[in-house]
Design an enzyme around this catalytic site. Structure first.
Site, PDB file in Angstrom:
ATOM      1  N   LYS A 156      95.342  90.564  55.352  1.00 17.00           N
ATOM      2  CA  LYS A 156      95.360  92.019  55.199  1.00 17.00           C
ATOM      3  C   LYS A 156      96.613  92.560  55.883  1.00 17.00           C
ATOM      4  O   LYS A 156      96.562  93.186  56.933  1.00 17.00           O
ATOM      5  CB  LYS A 156      94.093  92.631  55.794  1.00 17.00           C
ATOM      6  CG  LYS A 156      92.808  92.124  55.176  1.00 17.00           C
ATOM      7  CD  LYS A 156      92.690  92.439  53.691  1.00 17.00           C
ATOM      8  CE  LYS A 156      92.491  93.909  53.450  1.00 17.00           C
ATOM      9  NZ  LYS A 156      92.217  94.206  52.031  1.00 17.00           N
ATOM     10  N   HIS A 190      82.206  86.712  47.652  1.00 12.21           N
ATOM     11  CA  HIS A 190      83.132  87.732  48.146  1.00 12.21           C
ATOM     12  C   HIS A 190      82.678  88.281  49.487  1.00 12.21           C
ATOM     13  O   HIS A 190      81.582  88.847  49.591  1.00 12.21           O
ATOM     14  CB  HIS A 190      83.207  88.852  47.112  1.00 12.21           C
ATOM     15  CG  HIS A 190      84.193  89.922  47.413  1.00 12.21           C
ATOM     16  ND1 HIS A 190      83.835  91.245  47.558  1.00 12.21           N
ATOM     17  CD2 HIS A 190      85.538  89.876  47.584  1.00 12.21           C
ATOM     18  CE1 HIS A 190      84.924  91.965  47.792  1.00 12.21           C
ATOM     19  NE2 HIS A 190      85.967  91.169  47.821  1.00 12.21           N
ATOM     20  N   ARG A 191      83.481  88.060  50.515  1.00  8.44           N
ATOM     21  CA  ARG A 191      83.118  88.433  51.895  1.00  8.44           C
ATOM     22  C   ARG A 191      81.775  87.807  52.276  1.00  8.44           C
ATOM     23  O   ARG A 191      80.986  88.376  53.033  1.00  8.44           O
ATOM     24  CB  ARG A 191      83.103  89.958  52.074  1.00  8.44           C
ATOM     25  CG  ARG A 191      84.398  90.625  51.641  1.00  8.44           C
ATOM     26  CD  ARG A 191      84.364  92.143  51.749  1.00  8.44           C
ATOM     27  NE  ARG A 191      85.418  92.723  50.916  1.00  8.44           N
ATOM     28  CZ  ARG A 191      85.558  94.025  50.659  1.00  8.44           C
ATOM     29  NH1 ARG A 191      84.699  94.888  51.195  1.00  8.44           N
ATOM     30  NH2 ARG A 191      86.528  94.471  49.898  1.00  8.44           N
ATOM     31  N   ASP A 197      88.471  88.184  54.814  1.00  8.99           N
ATOM     32  CA  ASP A 197      89.675  88.958  55.104  1.00  8.99           C
ATOM     33  C   ASP A 197      90.017  88.871  56.579  1.00  8.99           C
ATOM     34  O   ASP A 197      89.114  88.907  57.422  1.00  8.99           O
ATOM     35  CB  ASP A 197      89.449  90.433  54.750  1.00  8.99           C
ATOM     36  CG  ASP A 197      88.894  90.605  53.348  1.00  8.99           C
ATOM     37  OD1 ASP A 197      89.688  90.585  52.404  1.00  8.99           O
ATOM     38  OD2 ASP A 197      87.655  90.747  53.207  1.00  8.99           O
ATOM     39  N   GLU A 240      92.137  85.875  52.965  1.00 10.32           N
ATOM     40  CA  GLU A 240      93.048  86.931  52.516  1.00 10.32           C
ATOM     41  C   GLU A 240      93.736  87.596  53.706  1.00 10.32           C
ATOM     42  O   GLU A 240      93.084  88.127  54.595  1.00 10.32           O
ATOM     43  CB  GLU A 240      92.300  88.000  51.709  1.00 10.32           C
ATOM     44  CG  GLU A 240      93.228  89.108  51.235  1.00 10.32           C
ATOM     45  CD  GLU A 240      92.529  90.239  50.520  1.00 10.32           C
ATOM     46  OE1 GLU A 240      93.121  91.344  50.455  1.00 10.32           O
ATOM     47  OE2 GLU A 240      91.399  90.048  50.024  1.00 10.32           O
ATOM     48  N   HIS A 253      87.448  93.387  56.811  1.00  8.92           N
ATOM     49  CA  HIS A 253      88.211  93.803  55.634  1.00  8.92           C
ATOM     50  C   HIS A 253      89.178  94.945  55.908  1.00  8.92           C
ATOM     51  O   HIS A 253      90.368  94.856  55.618  1.00  8.92           O
ATOM     52  CB  HIS A 253      87.271  94.196  54.491  1.00  8.92           C
ATOM     53  CG  HIS A 253      88.007  94.670  53.272  1.00  8.92           C
ATOM     54  ND1 HIS A 253      88.338  96.004  53.077  1.00  8.92           N
ATOM     55  CD2 HIS A 253      88.509  93.995  52.211  1.00  8.92           C
ATOM     56  CE1 HIS A 253      88.998  96.115  51.930  1.00  8.92           C
ATOM     57  NE2 HIS A 253      89.117  94.922  51.392  1.00  8.92           N
ATOM     58  N   GLU A 260      85.071  83.944  50.292  1.00 11.90           N
ATOM     59  CA  GLU A 260      86.311  84.713  50.440  1.00 11.90           C
ATOM     60  C   GLU A 260      86.140  85.584  51.670  1.00 11.90           C
ATOM     61  O   GLU A 260      85.056  86.117  51.910  1.00 11.90           O
ATOM     62  CB  GLU A 260      86.541  85.568  49.184  1.00 11.90           C
ATOM     63  CG  GLU A 260      87.831  86.373  49.189  1.00 11.90           C
ATOM     64  CD  GLU A 260      87.679  87.780  49.776  1.00 11.90           C
ATOM     65  OE1 GLU A 260      88.710  88.461  49.894  1.00 11.90           O
ATOM     66  OE2 GLU A 260      86.549  88.184  50.124  1.00 11.90           O
ATOM     67  N   ASP A 265      80.291  89.452  44.695  1.00 10.02           N
ATOM     68  CA  ASP A 265      79.417  89.858  45.801  1.00 10.02           C
ATOM     69  C   ASP A 265      78.042  89.203  45.688  1.00 10.02           C
ATOM     70  O   ASP A 265      77.260  89.251  46.638  1.00 10.02           O
ATOM     71  CB  ASP A 265      79.209  91.378  45.790  1.00 10.02           C
ATOM     72  CG  ASP A 265      80.448  92.153  46.205  1.00 10.02           C
ATOM     73  OD1 ASP A 265      81.260  91.608  46.971  1.00 10.02           O
ATOM     74  OD2 ASP A 265      80.599  93.311  45.755  1.00 10.02           O
TER      75      ASP A 265
END
Length: 242
Positions: A114, A8-9, A37, A112, A50, A35, A232
């Site tokens: 945003k 995640h990120r 954003d 993703e 993000h 992943e 994470d």
């Protein structure tokens, strides 16, 4: 088919989120994917960050909306966030930088959009063109809480992998995903159970809950046969899989 692990990120639990060192750490510990954003700058460049503003993750006096800064202005900001003492200064990557680095590995990439608060004109078209130019369509999952963005992506591409993001309990989410002609669901981890996972997969819909950081929960989702988990702590999740 074993559960895949998406960082995640990047590896946001141990490194500054949405930075190249975070993505590289996820790759180093054996994550199957990352992943990230995306937002768009004032001069139309897609950047990886993000929040719609720079307030939280940049150090110093930087305040304001990502859309109101040029790429040059954003590049001068430090996004080492709470990890500055450990890793020093980090810059905001462009999506182009991430894709260029991805040529050196085989990671899956969950991008993703945003687009919930800011309507970035042309961001879907630009992203899909970049994916096409890099020839990595088979490694990409596009997701968003703004399902209009996903519908737009499907109109632009019949083959790109799409997944709906949602935070609340959704009734028969596999049916909704199919109606939008998407391939997967990315639910907040507390909103799903074994039945939803099994029924979604039975209907050909991938299930990748986020953000799964508790080891007990990770193990449960792996046992339930989730397509992937987004965490994470990819290192921790990979160790559990082994």
């Amino acid at each position: 088919m074993s559960t895949k692990i998406f960082g995640h990120r990047g590896s946001a639990g141990t490194h500054p989120e949405n930075t190249m060192i975070s993505f590289k750490e996820a790759a180093r510990v054996g994550a199957d994917g990352i992943e990230l954003d995306i937002q768009m700058t004032k001069d139309g460049v897609i950047v990886v960050i993000h929040d719609e503003t720079v307030n939280r993750t940049t150090n110093g006096e930087n305040k304001g909306w990502v859309k109101d800064f040029t790429l040059n202005q954003l590049k001068k900001m430090d996004v080492s966030y709470k990890f500055k003492d450990k890793y020093g200064t980090c810059s905001i990557p462009t999506l182009d930088e991430v894709f260029d680095w991805a040529k050196s590995n085989e990671l899956l990439i969950n991008v993703e959009f945003k687009t919930g608060l800011v309507s970035y004109r042309g961001i879907e078209e630009k992203t899909l063109k970049m994916i096409h130019d890099y020839r990595i369509e088979d490694r990409i999952v596009l997701s968003s809480f703004n399902h209009y963005s996903l519908v737009k992506c499907r109109r632009l591409s019949r083959t790109i992998d799409l997944a709906i993001l949602y935070m609340e309990g959704l009734y028969e989410p596999w049916k909704y995903a199919k109606r939008l002609r998407t391939n997967g669901i990315h639910p907040y981890h507390q909103t799903i159970n074994k039945e939803i996972i099994e029924e979604s997969k039975r209907n050909g819909i991938a299930v990748r809950p986020f953000t799964v950081n508790d080891e007990k929960k990770m193990k449960q989702f792996i046992d339930f046969g989730c397509s992937a988990i987004i965490t994470d702590y990819p290192k921790k999740a990979k160790a559990l899989l082994k």
